[in-house]
Design a protein around this motif. Sequence first.
Motif, PDB file in Angstrom:
ATOM      1  N   ILE A  24      48.582  35.706  39.692  1.00 20.15           N
ATOM      2  CA  ILE A  24      48.877  36.185  38.342  1.00 20.15           C
ATOM      3  C   ILE A  24      48.841  37.708  38.360  1.00 20.15           C
ATOM      4  N   LYS A  25      49.929  38.318  37.919  1.00 18.42           N
ATOM      5  CA  LYS A  25      50.017  39.780  37.864  1.00 18.42           C
ATOM      6  C   LYS A  25      49.893  40.208  36.403  1.00 18.42           C
ATOM      7  N   LEU A  26      48.929  41.073  36.137  1.00 16.25           N
ATOM      8  CA  LEU A  26      48.646  41.533  34.776  1.00 16.25           C
ATOM      9  C   LEU A  26      49.016  43.005  34.644  1.00 16.25           C
ATOM     10  N   VAL A  35      47.443  44.782  37.972  1.00 16.10           N
ATOM     11  CA  VAL A  35      46.332  44.230  38.743  1.00 16.10           C
ATOM     12  C   VAL A  35      46.603  42.734  38.885  1.00 16.10           C
ATOM     13  N   SER A  36      46.305  42.161  40.054  1.00 13.75           N
ATOM     14  CA  SER A  36      46.609  40.746  40.237  1.00 13.75           C
ATOM     15  C   SER A  36      45.402  39.984  40.771  1.00 13.75           C
ATOM     16  N   SER A  37      45.375  38.708  40.449  1.00 13.49           N
ATOM     17  CA  SER A  37      44.398  37.778  41.006  1.00 13.49           C
ATOM     18  C   SER A  37      45.149  36.582  41.569  1.00 13.49           C
ATOM     19  N   THR A  38      44.658  36.071  42.674  1.00 18.16           N
ATOM     20  CA  THR A  38      45.254  34.916  43.326  1.00 18.16           C
ATOM     21  C   THR A  38      44.266  33.769  43.179  1.00 18.16           C
ATOM     22  N   ILE A  39      44.679  32.695  42.509  1.00 17.77           N
ATOM     23  CA  ILE A  39      43.765  31.684  41.981  1.00 17.77           C
ATOM     24  C   ILE A  39      44.161  30.293  42.483  1.00 17.77           C
ATOM     25  N   LYS A  40      43.166  29.553  42.941  1.00 21.14           N
ATOM     26  CA  LYS A  40      43.392  28.191  43.429  1.00 21.14           C
ATOM     27  C   LYS A  40      43.134  27.184  42.313  1.00 21.14           C
ATOM     28  N   GLU A  41      44.000  26.180  42.240  1.00 19.43           N
ATOM     29  CA  GLU A  41      43.773  25.066  41.315  1.00 19.43           C
ATOM     30  C   GLU A  41      42.595  24.251  41.827  1.00 19.43           C
ATOM     31  N   THR A  81      49.437  36.383  27.328  1.00 19.07           N
ATOM     32  CA  THR A  81      48.552  37.542  27.238  1.00 19.07           C
ATOM     33  C   THR A  81      47.164  37.207  27.772  1.00 19.07           C
ATOM     34  N   ALA A  82      46.401  38.265  28.033  1.00 17.70           N
ATOM     35  CA  ALA A  82      45.068  38.088  28.601  1.00 17.70           C
ATOM     36  C   ALA A  82      44.168  39.222  28.156  1.00 17.70           C
ATOM     37  N   VAL A  83      42.884  38.932  28.096  1.00 18.55           N
ATOM     38  CA  VAL A  83      41.854  39.965  27.957  1.00 18.55           C
ATOM     39  C   VAL A  83      41.151  40.059  29.307  1.00 18.55           C
TER      40      VAL A  83
END
Length: 200
Positions: free
Chosen positions: A7-9, A55-61, A77-79
């Motif tokens: 996810i790229k924010l 900024v990005s996070s790489t997240i596993k299900e 959107t995100a906080v």
Amino acid sequence: TNDIWTIKLTPSEGEKRYDYLPGQFHFIKLYRGSGLPVEEHPFTISSSPTEDGFVSSTIKESGDFTATIGKTKPGDTAVVQGAYGRFSYILHPEEQELVFIAGGVGITPLMSMLRHMRDTRTDKDVLLLYGNKTENDIVFRGELSEIEAGGYPHLKVVHILSQAGDEWRGETGFVDKEKIERLCAGGLETKAFYVCGPPI
């Protein structure tokens, strides 16, 4: 991979992205509609602070919340609160020989550091021992090969598969004492170790 998403924010218009160190984490609360859960969770930052504007996070299900991560859409959107943590080579400039040990999606803070070293042309020696179940589970495989070939840092990547297929010619099993001692080729006392992954 089939169950890992990045996810790229980007900041709201007129806002600046916050500063962070490679290897840190942040808290994300996603607002996505469609009955998807709104919960705050900590995730490692997988991007490098040298990459401007996002900024990005790489997240596993895995859990109830992250099982829906693939349903996140562009424009949601995100906080974000961050950055936090001291898991960063930047805080230890005296270390020249680094051993990164990652299991699965635990590669993310180490990837942030490797991207930062690449972008800042950092002249350190890094051995990455990266454990996964199968070849299809290896996250960032192509980019890791590119960083390894680029020369900054002096990176050697060793993939270790616990459920390797018949075609696999690399290391198998788990990242254990025997592999660490053999692949580090001695001199463990001169190296700094960064470990991120599941307990095994």
